[in-house]
Every structure is written in C-alpha cells, then in structure tokens.
Design a protein around this motif. Structure first.
Motif, PDB file in Angstrom:
ATOM      1  N   PHE A  45       0.880  -1.166   0.000  1.00 18.81           N
ATOM      2  CA  PHE A  45       0.000   0.000   0.000  1.00 18.81           C
ATOM      3  C   PHE A  45       0.924   1.224   0.000  1.00 18.81           C
ATOM      4  O   PHE A  45       1.211   1.796   1.044  1.00 18.81           O
ATOM      5  N   SER A  46       1.399   1.614  -1.163  1.00 17.49           N
ATOM      6  CA  SER A  46       2.465   2.621  -1.232  1.00 17.49           C
ATOM      7  C   SER A  46       2.024   4.000  -0.755  1.00 17.49           C
ATOM      8  O   SER A  46       2.863   4.815  -0.374  1.00 17.49           O
ATOM      9  N   LYS A  47       0.703   4.289  -0.773  1.00 15.79           N
ATOM     10  CA  LYS A  47       0.218   5.610  -0.362  1.00 15.79           C
ATOM     11  C   LYS A  47      -0.493   5.604   0.987  1.00 15.79           C
ATOM     12  O   LYS A  47      -0.997   6.641   1.428  1.00 15.79           O
ATOM     13  N   LEU A  48      -0.535   4.462   1.645  1.00 12.86           N
ATOM     14  CA  LEU A  48      -1.239   4.353   2.924  1.00 12.86           C
ATOM     15  C   LEU A  48      -0.566   5.232   3.973  1.00 12.86           C
ATOM     16  O   LEU A  48       0.620   5.079   4.254  1.00 12.86           O
ATOM     17  N   LEU A  49      -1.334   6.146   4.569  1.00 10.01           N
ATOM     18  CA  LEU A  49      -0.779   7.109   5.516  1.00 10.01           C
ATOM     19  C   LEU A  49      -0.970   6.716   6.967  1.00 10.01           C
ATOM     20  O   LEU A  49      -0.185   7.107   7.831  1.00 10.01           O
ATOM     21  N   THR A  50      -2.018   5.960   7.255  1.00 13.96           N
ATOM     22  CA  THR A  50      -2.320   5.667   8.661  1.00 13.96           C
ATOM     23  C   THR A  50      -3.059   4.343   8.806  1.00 13.96           C
ATOM     24  O   THR A  50      -3.743   3.892   7.881  1.00 13.96           O
ATOM     25  N   LEU A  51      -2.912   3.760   9.984  1.00 12.82           N
ATOM     26  CA  LEU A  51      -3.686   2.573  10.362  1.00 12.82           C
ATOM     27  C   LEU A  51      -4.574   2.871  11.563  1.00 12.82           C
ATOM     28  O   LEU A  51      -5.076   1.950  12.205  1.00 12.82           O
ATOM     29  N   GLU A  52      -4.751   4.144  11.857  1.00 16.38           N
ATOM     30  CA  GLU A  52      -5.629   4.545  12.949  1.00 16.38           C
ATOM     31  C   GLU A  52      -7.092   4.321  12.563  1.00 16.38           C
ATOM     32  O   GLU A  52      -7.465   4.391  11.390  1.00 16.38           O
ATOM     33  N   ASP A  53      -7.914   4.049  13.541  1.00 15.13           N
ATOM     34  CA  ASP A  53      -9.369   3.966  13.391  1.00 15.13           C
ATOM     35  C   ASP A  53      -9.846   2.837  12.479  1.00 15.13           C
ATOM     36  O   ASP A  53     -10.970   2.874  11.982  1.00 15.13           O
ATOM     37  N   VAL A  54      -9.010   1.827  12.258  1.00 13.45           N
ATOM     38  CA  VAL A  54      -9.452   0.699  11.432  1.00 13.45           C
ATOM     39  C   VAL A  54      -9.747  -0.538  12.279  1.00 13.45           C
ATOM     40  O   VAL A  54     -10.168  -1.573  11.761  1.00 13.45           O
ATOM     41  N   GLY A  55      -9.533  -0.431  13.598  1.00 11.70           N
ATOM     42  CA  GLY A  55      -9.839  -1.539  14.490  1.00 11.70           C
ATOM     43  C   GLY A  55      -8.732  -2.564  14.617  1.00 11.70           C
ATOM     44  O   GLY A  55      -8.960  -3.676  15.103  1.00 11.70           O
ATOM     45  N   LEU A  56      -7.503  -2.192  14.216  1.00 13.02           N
ATOM     46  CA  LEU A  56      -6.387  -3.126  14.292  1.00 13.02           C
ATOM     47  C   LEU A  56      -6.140  -3.602  15.724  1.00 13.02           C
ATOM     48  O   LEU A  56      -5.867  -4.784  15.962  1.00 13.02           O
ATOM     49  N   GLN A  57      -6.293  -2.693  16.676  1.00 15.00           N
ATOM     50  CA  GLN A  57      -6.018  -3.023  18.084  1.00 15.00           C
ATOM     51  C   GLN A  57      -7.033  -3.994  18.675  1.00 15.00           C
ATOM     52  O   GLN A  57      -6.810  -4.558  19.746  1.00 15.00           O
ATOM     53  N   GLU A  58      -8.151  -4.190  17.984  1.00 19.74           N
ATOM     54  CA  GLU A  58      -9.208  -5.057  18.501  1.00 19.74           C
ATOM     55  C   GLU A  58      -9.054  -6.519  18.081  1.00 19.74           C
ATOM     56  O   GLU A  58      -9.841  -7.375  18.476  1.00 19.74           O
ATOM     57  N   LEU A  59      -8.014  -6.807  17.298  1.00 21.65           N
ATOM     58  CA  LEU A  59      -7.798  -8.167  16.817  1.00 21.65           C
ATOM     59  C   LEU A  59      -7.088  -8.991  17.894  1.00 21.65           C
ATOM     60  O   LEU A  59      -5.920  -9.373  17.760  1.00 21.65           O
ATOM     61  N   VAL A  60      -7.802  -9.288  18.945  1.00 17.24           N
ATOM     62  CA  VAL A  60      -7.181  -9.892  20.129  1.00 17.24           C
ATOM     63  C   VAL A  60      -6.801 -11.355  19.921  1.00 17.24           C
ATOM     64  O   VAL A  60      -6.080 -11.926  20.739  1.00 17.24           O
ATOM     65  N   TYR A  61      -7.261 -11.973  18.824  1.00 19.01           N
ATOM     66  CA  TYR A  61      -6.913 -13.369  18.565  1.00 19.01           C
ATOM     67  C   TYR A  61      -5.924 -13.516  17.409  1.00 19.01           C
ATOM     68  O   TYR A  61      -5.543 -14.645  17.081  1.00 19.01           O
ATOM     69  N   VAL A  62      -5.500 -12.416  16.804  1.00 14.42           N
ATOM     70  CA  VAL A  62      -4.569 -12.515  15.683  1.00 14.42           C
ATOM     71  C   VAL A  62      -3.212 -13.005  16.191  1.00 14.42           C
ATOM     72  O   VAL A  62      -2.701 -12.548  17.206  1.00 14.42           O
ATOM     73  N   GLN A  63      -2.657 -13.987  15.481  1.00 17.71           N
ATOM     74  CA  GLN A  63      -1.381 -14.594  15.860  1.00 17.71           C
ATOM     75  C   GLN A  63      -0.238 -14.174  14.942  1.00 17.71           C
ATOM     76  O   GLN A  63       0.913 -14.132  15.373  1.00 17.71           O
ATOM     77  N   ASP A  64      -0.560 -13.901  13.686  1.00 20.36           N
ATOM     78  CA  ASP A  64       0.446 -13.495  12.702  1.00 20.36           C
ATOM     79  C   ASP A  64       0.048 -12.150  12.103  1.00 20.36           C
ATOM     80  O   ASP A  64      -1.062 -12.010  11.576  1.00 20.36           O
ATOM     81  N   LEU A  65       0.975 -11.189  12.150  1.00 20.18           N
ATOM     82  CA  LEU A  65       0.731  -9.871  11.579  1.00 20.18           C
ATOM     83  C   LEU A  65       1.924  -9.482  10.720  1.00 20.18           C
ATOM     84  O   LEU A  65       3.063  -9.457  11.201  1.00 20.18           O
ATOM     85  N   THR A  66       1.674  -9.202   9.435  1.00 15.61           N
ATOM     86  CA  THR A  66       2.716  -8.799   8.494  1.00 15.61           C
ATOM     87  C   THR A  66       2.344  -7.463   7.880  1.00 15.61           C
ATOM     88  O   THR A  66       1.224  -7.283   7.396  1.00 15.61           O
ATOM     89  N   LEU A  67       3.292  -6.547   7.894  1.00 11.39           N
ATOM     90  CA  LEU A  67       3.119  -5.237   7.278  1.00 11.39           C
ATOM     91  C   LEU A  67       4.305  -5.018   6.356  1.00 11.39           C
ATOM     92  O   LEU A  67       5.457  -5.000   6.801  1.00 11.39           O
ATOM     93  N   SER A  68       4.037  -4.853   5.053  1.00  5.65           N
ATOM     94  CA  SER A  68       5.130  -4.789   4.087  1.00  5.65           C
ATOM     95  C   SER A  68       4.793  -3.821   2.958  1.00  5.65           C
ATOM     96  O   SER A  68       3.663  -3.770   2.483  1.00  5.65           O
ATOM     97  N   GLY A  69       5.802  -3.068   2.516  1.00 10.47           N
ATOM     98  CA  GLY A  69       5.638  -2.217   1.345  1.00 10.47           C
ATOM     99  C   GLY A  69       4.684  -1.056   1.547  1.00 10.47           C
ATOM    100  O   GLY A  69       4.041  -0.613   0.595  1.00 10.47           O
ATOM    101  N   CYS A  70       4.603  -0.535   2.774  1.00  8.52           N
ATOM    102  CA  CYS A  70       3.755   0.630   3.062  1.00  8.52           C
ATOM    103  C   CYS A  70       4.689   1.831   3.236  1.00  8.52           C
ATOM    104  O   CYS A  70       5.002   2.237   4.361  1.00  8.52           O
ATOM    105  N   ASN A  71       5.140   2.385   2.133  1.00 10.85           N
ATOM    106  CA  ASN A  71       6.241   3.346   2.148  1.00 10.85           C
ATOM    107  C   ASN A  71       5.859   4.725   2.658  1.00 10.85           C
ATOM    108  O   ASN A  71       6.745   5.536   2.939  1.00 10.85           O
ATOM    109  N   SER A  72       4.566   5.021   2.761  1.00 10.76           N
ATOM    110  CA  SER A  72       4.145   6.339   3.245  1.00 10.76           C
ATOM    111  C   SER A  72       3.724   6.311   4.711  1.00 10.76           C
ATOM    112  O   SER A  72       3.465   7.366   5.299  1.00 10.76           O
ATOM    113  N   LEU A  73       3.679   5.143   5.301  1.00 12.73           N
ATOM    114  CA  LEU A  73       3.249   5.001   6.690  1.00 12.73           C
ATOM    115  C   LEU A  73       4.355   5.483   7.626  1.00 12.73           C
ATOM    116  O   LEU A  73       5.503   5.038   7.534  1.00 12.73           O
TER     117      LEU A  73
END
Length: 299
Positions: free
Chosen positions: A149-177
């Motif tokens: 996501f080359s233009k993605l500026l933020t991950l706020e307000d998307v509910g990422l913090q609520e994923l209390v059962y997620v075991q694997d998280l990968t963030l790649s190629g987000c050059n504007s974050l």
C-alpha cells in the motif's frame, strides 16, 4: 479465453433430469484466469455450486460482479480484477486474498465475519483503509497481511487493536506510513510480527502504559531504511525467541536495557554499525552473549 465476454445460464446447463438439478453439484475448486474481456457473470442462482470450497479469479479486469450467493466457499482469491468493486455474500469464508483491485472492495471485508486469514495487497491508490475495517473480525481473525500500500498514511481507526486473537501480523511495502497505531499491546495473542519495506517508519512501541504483548515469539524487521531504533519495551517480551534485523542501516545499537533472556536466535544482516557492535568484544556483545544462536552477517 480472451474473447469470452459473459457467463450465463448455458454455463450451468439446462438439463432437467435428476430432479432438475443443474450446475456443478460436486465441484469443490474453481479458477477463472486470464479472461481479459469477461465482464458479466449472470444467471447464477443458489444451488449451482453446492460443494464449492475454493474459488480463485485472476486477471479478469472487466468483471463487474461475482455470483450473488457462494454459501460454501471457504477460500476466495481475487487478483487484478480492476472493475470489481464488491463481494457477494460469503457466510462460510475463512481465507480471503485481495490483490490489486478497486479499493472500494475493501469496504466488503468487514462483512466477512468468519474470516481467519486475510491478505490485502497492491492497492496502490489507497490512502487509508475503511474505518473500523477489522472490528467485526475481532473474534475470528488469526492471520493478517497488509502489503504494498504505497500511499497508505495511517492505520488509525481501522480496528487493528481489537484483533485480540490474531497470531500473525505482516506489514510490508507501506512506504508512506510513518507510525503504528497506539494500542499494539492489546494484541494479546500475537506470536509473529513482521515489518518490512516501510521506508518512513522510524520505530514503534510494543509497550504502552506498562502493558506488554505477552505471546510474541518472533519479530522480524527488514528493509526499513529510516528505522532508528528497535521497538521500545523489547526487553519486556518474555516469550520472544527469534529476532531478525535485516537491511536497517540506521539501527546502530541495541537498547540499553538489552534483549529478553528468552531469546534463542538473533540474526543481524547488513546493518553496518550494529554488525560491528554485536561482534564478540563489541560494545553490544554483553547484551547478546546469552543467546544460543547468533548470526551477524555483512551480506
């Protein structure tokens, strides 16, 4: 089939034998690929794919919508379908892959409330993700990958913090974050975290107000050229077993507090200053001498 422009009732058959059943009564896996003129898929009614579990559609840039009911599909993969802006109802979906489609399709993800694995990639024009995108997935999602996501500026307000059962998280190629959302410590089931090719990301906290993620076992940071330091609170991660730092030349030293005593494998590759400090006899060697498997590589 580059000349095919529509799929309609002929595709399912008109045979009224065997109680009027038609379609693909035993089909479990269907792929549609490289149909550059396919724009319409109509005539689909419930019962034509009663056993379909896996469906993939790729390189069909004109397709506008999928059949309205795919009740048994567990795995869905959609790649390079530029005109597709929505998903059908998917009550059984578990594994969803969306690559290089119209960004409006992301609004449908929150309705896939049985998802356990989600990969979204190559949405090059998306500046942000839909608000509360992950909130309805909080009780089911185990694996999340956000890539290119080359233009993605933020991950706020998307509910990422609520994923209390997620075991694997990968963030790649987000050059504007430039930052991670606060509250990463709330991901209490997170075991594997990988951050790569995020050029503007400087660092991120793993601890907030004294609360820390308890389960994380593996942390990988790769090709983040502006990373200045390892995440704050790293030494608190009492379950961390593997740490890999690759191609992050601006990380020049390890935290003063050192690394967790639980660490079993440390790999540092192409981080010039850090490589020198972590050699035997280097300034940071005492911080890693307890680790059984240490690999310091210049290339």
């Amino acid at each position: 089939m580059k000349e095919l422009n529509s799929l309609s009732h002929e595709f399912y058959g008109d045979d009224m034998k065997n109680g009027g059943k038609k379609g693909f009564q035993k089909l479990k896996h269907l792929e549609l690929k490289n149909m550059s003129n396919l724009g319409e898929w109509c005539g689909s009614l419930e019962g034509e794919f009663p056993c379909l579990e896996k469906f993939m559609i790729k390189d069909c840039p004109k397709i506008r919508k999928l059949p309205p009911v795919l009740p048994t599909v567990k795995e869905l993969e959609i790649k390079h379908c530029d005109a597709l802006t929505s998903l059908p109802r998917l009550p059984s979906i578990q594994d969803l892959i969306l690559v290089n489609c119209d960004e409006r399709i992301l609004n449908c993800v929150q309705h896939c409330s049985s998802l356990t694995s989600l990969l979204i990639s190559e949405f090059q024009n998306a500046i942000n993700l839909p608000q509360a995108m992950f909130r309805s997935l909080a009780s089911t999602l185990r694996r999340l990958e956000i890539e290119n996501f080359s233009k993605l500026l933020t991950l706020e307000d998307v509910g990422l913090q609520e994923l209390v059962y997620v075991q694997d998280l990968t963030l790649s190629g987000c050059n504007s974050l430039t930052s991670f959302p606060k509250g990463l410590h709330k991901l209490i089931s997170l075991e594997r975290l990988s951050i790569s090719c995020c050029d503007q990301l400087v660092s991120f906290p793993l601890v907030d107000d004294g609360v820390k993620p308890l389960a994380i076992k593996s942390l990988k940071i790769h090709l983040c050229e502006n990373f200045r330091s390892l995440p704050r609170g790293l030494h608190y991660l009492s379950s961390l077993q593997e740490l890999a730092i690759d191609d992050c030349e601006n990380i020049t030293f390890l935290p003063d507090e050192g690394l967790p005593t639980s660490l079993r494998r440390l790999t540092i590759t192409r981080c010039p200053d850090l490589n020198i400090r972590c050699q035997k006899g280097g300034e940071d060697w005492p911080k890693i001498a307890h680790i059984p498997d240490v690999n310091i590589r210049r290339w």
